[in-house]
Design a protein around this motif. Sequence first.
Motif, short mmCIF file in Angstrom:
data_model
loop_
_atom_site.label_atom_id
_atom_site.label_comp_id
_atom_site.label_asym_id
_atom_site.label_seq_id
_atom_site.Cartn_x
_atom_site.Cartn_y
_atom_site.Cartn_z
N VAL A 1 7.96 -25.15 51.74
CA VAL A 1 8.06 -26.44 52.43
C VAL A 1 8.48 -27.53 51.45
N LYS A 2 9.09 -28.60 52.03
CA LYS A 2 9.46 -29.75 51.21
C LYS A 2 8.64 -30.96 51.62
N VAL B 1 3.00 -25.09 62.38
CA VAL B 1 4.26 -24.43 62.72
C VAL B 1 4.85 -23.74 61.49
N VAL B 2 4.07 -23.64 60.43
CA VAL B 2 4.52 -22.89 59.26
C VAL B 2 3.64 -21.66 59.12
N ALA B 3 4.15 -20.68 58.39
CA ALA B 3 3.37 -19.46 58.18
C ALA B 3 3.08 -19.33 56.69
N SER C 1 4.20 -32.06 55.47
CA SER C 1 3.78 -31.63 54.14
C SER C 1 3.89 -32.82 53.21
N SER C 2 2.89 -33.02 52.38
CA SER C 2 2.93 -34.16 51.47
C SER C 2 3.50 -33.76 50.11
N VAL C 3 3.78 -32.46 49.96
CA VAL C 3 4.28 -31.95 48.67
C VAL C 3 5.35 -30.91 48.96
N SER C 4 6.05 -30.49 47.94
CA SER C 4 6.94 -29.35 48.11
C SER C 4 6.31 -28.16 47.43
N GLY C 5 6.44 -27.00 48.06
CA GLY C 5 5.80 -25.82 47.49
C GLY C 5 5.69 -24.72 48.52
N THR C 6 4.70 -23.83 48.32
CA THR C 6 4.55 -22.66 49.17
C THR C 6 3.23 -22.74 49.94
N VAL C 7 3.30 -22.41 51.22
CA VAL C 7 2.08 -22.36 52.02
C VAL C 7 1.27 -21.15 51.58
N LYS C 8 0.05 -21.40 51.14
CA LYS C 8 -0.78 -20.32 50.61
C LYS C 8 -1.70 -19.73 51.67
N SER C 9 -2.24 -20.60 52.51
CA SER C 9 -3.15 -20.10 53.54
C SER C 9 -3.29 -21.15 54.63
N ILE C 10 -3.69 -20.69 55.80
CA ILE C 10 -4.01 -21.60 56.90
C ILE C 10 -5.35 -21.14 57.45
N GLY C 11 -6.33 -21.99 57.39
CA GLY C 11 -7.64 -21.56 57.88
C GLY C 11 -8.69 -22.59 57.65
N PRO C 12 -9.94 -22.26 58.04
CA PRO C 12 -11.00 -23.25 57.91
C PRO C 12 -11.37 -23.55 56.47
N ARG C 13 -11.65 -24.82 56.23
CA ARG C 13 -12.07 -25.28 54.92
C ARG C 13 -13.02 -26.43 55.16
N ALA D 1 2.93 -29.20 61.14
CA ALA D 1 2.12 -28.99 62.33
C ALA D 1 2.59 -29.97 63.40
N GLU D 2 2.61 -29.50 64.64
CA GLU D 2 3.11 -30.32 65.74
C GLU D 2 1.96 -30.77 66.63
#
Lengths: 325, 457, 343
Positions: B55-56, B48-50, B74-86, B62-63
């Motif tokens: 995030v904090k 649910v983030v882009a 989120s387990s950390v505070s910071g910026t979402v860099k990417s969402i995708g397969p890893r 994610a829901e």
Amino acid sequence: MSKLIVSPSPHIHSKDSTRSLMLDVVIALIPAVICSVVFYGWQELLVLGVSVASCVLLEWAITKYMLKKPSTIGDFSAVITGILLALNVPYTTPWWVIVIGSIVAIGVAKMTFGGLGQNIWNPALVGRVFLLVSFPTYMTTWSQPQGLFGVDAISGPTPLGTVQEGLMQGATVQELTSAYNYKDLLFANLGGSAGEVCALALLAGFVYLCCRKVIKPWITLSIFATVALTSLIFWGIDPARFTDPAFNLLTGGLILGACFMATDYVTSPMSVWGGVVFGVGIGFLTMMIRYFGSYPEGVSFAILIMNSVVPLLNMWFKQKKFGRK
Amino acid sequence: MSKRTFSIGGVHPHDNKMSRECALEQLPLAPTVYISVAQHIGAPAVPVVAVGDKVKVGQVIAEPGGFVSTFIHSSVSGTVKSIGPRADLAGKPSSHIEIAVEGDEWAEGIDTTDTLVTEIPSDNKAIIEKIRRGGVVGLGGATVPTHVKLSPPPGSKCERVIINGCECEPYLTSDYRTLLEKGDKVVVGAAILRQVMGNVPCTIAIEENKPEAIAHIREVIARLGYQGIDVMVMKMMYPQGGEKQLIDAVMHRQVGSGALPISVGAVVQNVCTTLAVYDAVQKNKPIVDNSVTVTGACFPKQANLMVRVGTPLKYIVDYLGGVPESAAKVISGGPMMGRAVANLEAATVKGTGGLLFLTEAETRRQSAGNCIRCGKCADACPMGLEPFLLNKLSKAGDVEALEANAAHDCIECGCCMYSCPAHIPLLDNIRMGKGAALGAIRARAAAAKAAAEAAKK
Amino acid sequence: MVTIIIWTIAVVTILGLVLALVLYLVAQRFKVEEDPRIDEVEKAMPGANCGGCGFAGCRAFAEAAVKAPNLDNNYCPVGGNDTMAKVAAILGYEVQAKAPQVAVVRCNGTCAARPTLNEYNGYPSCKVKAALYSSDTGCAWGCLGCGDCVAACQFGALSMDSGTGLPVVDQEKCTACGACVKACPKAIIELRPKGPRGMREFVSCVNKDKGPVAKKACANACIGCGICVKTCTHAAIVMENNVAYIDPAKCKLCRECEAMCPTGAIHGVNFPKPLDKDAIKERIKVRQQKAKEAATAQAAAVTASAVANKKADAPAEAVTAAAAKPVMPGAEEASEKKEVTNE
């Protein structure tokens, strides 16, 4: 760190291996081997040597030249077969008879079925029975043990043989068995196969195997119990015709068979109850052959017969599955 | 009190708890974390983030993607860099949310203090909702969302809550350290669980090789004055901590094939899960970190670490001095059921309980010999199966016979393969057979359902 | 002595006669009525009982074929058209000849091209390995090398090449029964038409990763660059999920894609001459040059007419833009047609 290994779980293994288990059986047989050498002398050592060497060599040759597979002698199972075969024949047996026995044991009873784990019958017993029916003279002429430090050898039948012959000639059991006392039977001062010689040494090996959790005691104990019970009943009915329980437990190859041959992994049932039924069958058949058969000794035949029903016992007696009726 | 154990099978591997004296230690934050959206059994969560969002710590990212699914925070505070397969630890790609760490700012409403809150809210529904929103999943291995376990189907009744503190896997000590250092929280968590299940009795089961933990938890229960919670000492035996085995040991009831523990009135929760329940209910704190044992005979620095979810494994290892030269295998989890790591770049998930380093000699498989029909595998199987037979049937692909011989009951504990003297890779094959049998059963069930629906129409 | 011999012969003869009678009676009593054509069909079958047709064995196929109204859904890939012609003759059905097929391994990640990153130490089965993790190489799609396909093949047509670590199909022995296709957990093996004189062209890679990832894992991987799609003048190549696929029905075996593929992922087999990359590249270059010239010429013509139009009434640029767009694809089409006729 080079390349990491990846494999499915579990990632560790117990210290047991086929080799370590077989080695334990060899260790358990050592007291009996020492006893037999002490009681029967250097001739017994020769029998042991020929038997073990021919079994191991034969297995090696068959895997290498006939099956063209990696050799399996490293698992020590051929050594056990060799020792058991040697303990199952009189120490006076000529070396070439032993070699024939090894050929039957390893070549016919074991390797033709696909080697260790595939055979239906105990190889050493098949070898022994083959020799018994093919060379009865060598196999039934027993000599009183001369021993390492002993006196001159005296030819004579085994206690069971004496009883069998005597009964045929109309004597009673009491007359025939009075010559033996149980102390002699336990500490081996009698004629017989090398392995039948010292009950205590065999039992020590059995206790060792149980303590090391190599075998479970149920098969052996049920054989003893059945033999004792069956002979108790018959002896109770007619002590003149039938031998008593203690005599039956301590004579012949019963202890060797019950402790080391019937408990062979490959040719015995896996489950506890299957083992008990297996043991009861062996005990009962042994007594029937001893009392009513034409052979004085029946353990070998009893075990081989019960070996044949092991697949059935494995099918019938299964462990209860978790959460199922 | 006599020590309890399960009724069938089991093995005794050396427990090798080398890191038992290492206190829980906070792992410094990694520069980047990768949080998987599929770290539980069931449907993957939906992000649910882009990319670019700030995030904090503890913020929902994610829901749930279904009932059997859960929230991911989120387990950390910071910026979402990417969402995708890893690639995960097996090298298989799955969806991850990459977050670059900036500071350590917690989301509002989370109580980050260490004070013990013993006052339990009275509304059970609200408690379960809090557990659901806290993203709590079973941390003992299966990672079943906890709210699913706490919502028994109608008609079934819970009679006992069992807190699983057996930690029967060799090497692992994270549960032990949690019991020892956070025992009071675990006990409050247990109290919450027994209240939710209808004030049923609760048993905290601990294996005999952790006497300090047993004494400590007994002391805590006495100190906090809880009734209805007791400690049961279990025999040291693997797999004592298996759910079905534990219920058998504690309650003398056997869960049937394919049935859930609730069918015999039991609910089992792991120690760390109980702690997470406490955090979620009393502190509003979702699962953002978990305890990870890093150990192995060849590993110089044993440790029990508190690791934020999504930390790359390599970061943890490097913090402790890197992979030792003599290590041949890295395992996520214990040596009996853990998974071998193919990819050290993979990130931790909620269920990561340990990182184990084994040497070549400890873990290299020996070449398999002939089956000598010793029956040791059948003796060891805690489910009473016949692994030697299932192995053969699996190789032959005889699905019918596999089902008849209950291949689908296998819990993959590894006892059979552990004890096989011929080193036969029993479980490798049985796993395949289990899959085939389960597939056949499910296909039949689906067909029956479809037929029933067709009949209705 | 003679009496003994006579008695022996007599006893044996009588015994034989009695038993023969018993056997005959039993056979009559328990006779199963069956369509005699089933036996005939079964005799015509190859008798391998491989299951390639989808039935349990040749007998099961024969039973199904006799019962079926036509032979559309019953085809024996092993026996091929000859067998099916015989079966059709027995049953009086029509059967359409199918192009003979052969198994093709679509992975060329040799040991040299695809370095291993870790070591697999489990049961040597692709199925087990695939369930455990991606692969011991960087490629999650390629051949696992444990030889499940080799074990599945009943015709001895597959073998592992120890040099490359990949299975090799013996096309003489392969019957296209499809057992290997089912056995491969990575779905690498495909049944493709054998092609004229065995010539066929295929993409020997199924890696769906994006170019850089695929390339990093394996030097021979299809990187999804699309050059082959652009090169192909028969629209036989489709690019889906970063991997190219050549449709055997459309491929004209011109080998241009093979010459242009930067990683060598496209393989052509059984061609009489070795691939002359430079000649083909030159040919393509010339053709593209011509196409370009043709397009420019056409565009110029359009512009010229537009200029003329502009002089008449409309504003120039709008018309040029509108006209130029439809013209470009048209030009390509024209050049394409030209190439086709050239072949």
